[in-house]
Scaffold this motif. Structure first.
Motif, PDB file in Angstrom:
ATOM      1  N   LYS A  50       0.824  -1.209   0.000  1.00  0.00           N
ATOM      2  CA  LYS A  50       0.000   0.000   0.000  1.00  0.00           C
ATOM      3  C   LYS A  50       0.858   1.259   0.000  1.00  0.00           C
ATOM      4  O   LYS A  50       0.546   2.252  -0.677  1.00  0.00           O
ATOM      5  N   GLU A  59       2.088   1.779  -3.498  1.00  0.00           N
ATOM      6  CA  GLU A  59       1.026   2.310  -4.367  1.00  0.00           C
ATOM      7  C   GLU A  59       0.809   3.793  -4.118  1.00  0.00           C
ATOM      8  O   GLU A  59       0.633   4.571  -5.063  1.00  0.00           O
ATOM      9  N   ASN A  60       0.839   4.214  -2.859  1.00  0.00           N
ATOM     10  CA  ASN A  60       0.656   5.637  -2.554  1.00  0.00           C
ATOM     11  C   ASN A  60       1.777   6.481  -3.152  1.00  0.00           C
ATOM     12  O   ASN A  60       1.538   7.563  -3.712  1.00  0.00           O
ATOM     13  N   ARG A  61       3.019   5.983  -3.054  1.00  0.00           N
ATOM     14  CA  ARG A  61       4.133   6.748  -3.612  1.00  0.00           C
ATOM     15  C   ARG A  61       4.049   6.800  -5.137  1.00  0.00           C
ATOM     16  O   ARG A  61       4.363   7.815  -5.753  1.00  0.00           O
ATOM     17  N   SER A  62       3.629   5.685  -5.738  1.00  0.00           N
ATOM     18  CA  SER A  62       3.495   5.665  -7.194  1.00  0.00           C
ATOM     19  C   SER A  62       2.414   6.634  -7.653  1.00  0.00           C
ATOM     20  O   SER A  62       2.569   7.354  -8.648  1.00  0.00           O
ATOM     21  N   GLN A  63       1.284   6.689  -6.926  1.00  0.00           N
ATOM     22  CA  GLN A  63       0.203   7.600  -7.273  1.00  0.00           C
ATOM     23  C   GLN A  63       0.643   9.052  -7.119  1.00  0.00           C
ATOM     24  O   GLN A  63       0.342   9.898  -7.952  1.00  0.00           O
ATOM     25  N   GLN A  64       1.423   9.346  -6.050  1.00  0.00           N
ATOM     26  CA  GLN A  64       1.910  10.705  -5.870  1.00  0.00           C
ATOM     27  C   GLN A  64       2.848  11.103  -6.993  1.00  0.00           C
ATOM     28  O   GLN A  64       2.838  12.246  -7.467  1.00  0.00           O
ATOM     29  N   SER A  65       3.654  10.140  -7.446  1.00  0.00           N
ATOM     30  CA  SER A  65       4.581  10.433  -8.536  1.00  0.00           C
ATOM     31  C   SER A  65       3.825  10.719  -9.831  1.00  0.00           C
ATOM     32  O   SER A  65       4.152  11.643 -10.591  1.00  0.00           O
ATOM     33  N   ASP A  66       2.769   9.934 -10.102  1.00  0.00           N
ATOM     34  CA  ASP A  66       1.967  10.155 -11.309  1.00  0.00           C
ATOM     35  C   ASP A  66       1.271  11.504 -11.261  1.00  0.00           C
ATOM     36  O   ASP A  66       1.207  12.231 -12.271  1.00  0.00           O
ATOM     37  N   ASP A  67       0.760  11.876 -10.080  1.00  0.00           N
ATOM     38  CA  ASP A  67       0.102  13.177  -9.953  1.00  0.00           C
ATOM     39  C   ASP A  67       1.091  14.307 -10.206  1.00  0.00           C
ATOM     40  O   ASP A  67       0.762  15.332 -10.831  1.00  0.00           O
ATOM     41  N   HIS A 125       3.763  14.228 -12.179  1.00  0.00           N
ATOM     42  CA  HIS A 125       4.037  14.314 -13.624  1.00  0.00           C
ATOM     43  C   HIS A 125       2.874  14.980 -14.355  1.00  0.00           C
ATOM     44  O   HIS A 125       3.077  15.753 -15.306  1.00  0.00           O
ATOM     45  N   SER A 126       1.668  14.694 -13.919  1.00  0.00           N
ATOM     46  CA  SER A 126       0.491  15.291 -14.585  1.00  0.00           C
ATOM     47  C   SER A 126       0.489  16.804 -14.397  1.00  0.00           C
ATOM     48  O   SER A 126       0.222  17.564 -15.320  1.00  0.00           O
TER      49      SER A 126
END
Length: 334
Positions: free
Chosen positions: A314, A317-325, A327-328
């Motif tokens: 988990k 996943e949180n770190r990956s989601q923060q990274s994607d946000d 980049h966006s």
């Protein structure tokens, strides 16, 4: 002035004449004293040589030899003084020795204390020559017991000189006081292992080791339930009790125990430590307000049980989601 010089010269000449007249007596007294001194040393060595090969008589031989030596030296001194001073009587010498003894006693109190302690050690024999002793931080083989100090040779080839008063008034461990000596070592096995089977294997390994005494018999007992292991104390007897043989047999016994236990699947676990997270609880633990991990729940809802693997997943996943946000947002501003 001339009369005074003449009187002084006559007095000096008279003293010189007396010294010349006394010179033969001085030479004779010196020769007599040297003879008595040599005889005293010879008698001391004779007594030591007679008792050298008798273990229980060596200390007594040291005492008798030294007492005989000093007695003969004192007799020689008295005879020499009698030759130099013919008017000297035995009573005068005893009185002189008594006054001198008191003065010497105050001046050399520590030396006399060590001397008396050395005599008592030689008489009572708490340890003997070639015994291996432990005194405070020192351990080694007794080389010599003198009237002032005792010397021991450490196992790494050093010499330690210990005042006799220290040895006489403090505790000393004599490792070679008896023919046999018991050794022991704690062996830790896993909590899931059979204790009786482990004891049997340990005793079997000890009995199979050459040099271990069969009587008194070896034994193995549980002495502690430690954090990671069940501690079994293995105890066995050896002869002779000298350090070299002790270390050699201990090496053989421990090697045999380790090989025997591992060959039969007995675990010898490393120290382990359990780490509990504050939300790692089980629903079956009972009352959530009395959590055993030490974090009382209070009025908050009970957390669901979660594994460490799930927590790490988990978090990833949180770190990956923060990274994607991130980049966006960068692409939007671009």
């Amino acid at each position: 002035m001339t009369i005074q010089v003449s009187a002084a010269w006559e007095k000096a000449q008279g003293m010189l004449n007396d010294l010349i007249a006394l010179l033969p007596n001085l030479v004779l007294a010196l020769i007599v004293f040297i003879i008595f001194f040599l005889v005293a040393g010879t008698i001391r060595h004779m007594v030591k040589r007679v008792t050298r090969n008798r273990r229980h008589a060596r200390n007594l031989g040291l005492i008798l030899g030294r007492l005989a030596q000093w007695t003969i030296i004192l007799i020689g001194l008295f005879i020499s003084l009698s030759i130099v001073i013919p008017t000297l009587r035995a009573g005068d010498l005893v009185q002189l020795l008594g006054i001198s003894g008191v003065a010497i006693g105050f001046a050399f109190r520590d030396i006399l204390q060590n001397f008396l302690a050395g005599i008592l050690i030689l008489l009572t024999e708490p340890f003997q020559l070639e015994d291996q002793i432990v005194f405070k931080d020192f351990e080694g083989t007794v080389e010599n017991i003198q009237t002032r100090a005792t010397t021991i040779r450490t196992y790494d080839g050093r010499r330690i000189v210990i005042p006799n008063s220290e040895l006489f008034t403090n505790s000393v461990t004599v490792n070679t006081a008896f023919d046999n000596r018991r050794l022991e070592y704690d062996v830790g096995i896993g909590y899931g292992d059979d204790i009786d089977e482990a004891k049997r294997l340990i005793l079997e390994a000890i009995y199979e080791t050459e040099g271990v005494l069969q009587e008194p018999a070896p034994d193995a007992i549980v002495v502690s339930l430690a954090e990671s292991t069940v501690e079994i104390r293995a105890r066995w007897w050896v002869k002779p009790p000298y350090r070299a043989e002790v270390l050699n047999l201990q090496d053989k016994v421990l090697t045999a125990i380790k090989n025997k236990l591992t060959a039969h699947g007995i675990d010898l676990p490393f120290p382990t430590q359990q780490i509990l997270f504050h939300d790692q609880t089980e629903e079956t633990d009972g009352d959530r307000t009395q959590q055993r991990e030490g974090w009382p729940l209070g009025k908050r809802p009970a957390p669901k049980p979660r594994s460490i693997g799930g927590s790490l997943r988990k978090l990833a996943e949180n770190r990956s989601q923060q990274s994607d946000d991130g980049h966006s947002r960068s692409a939007h501003h671009g």
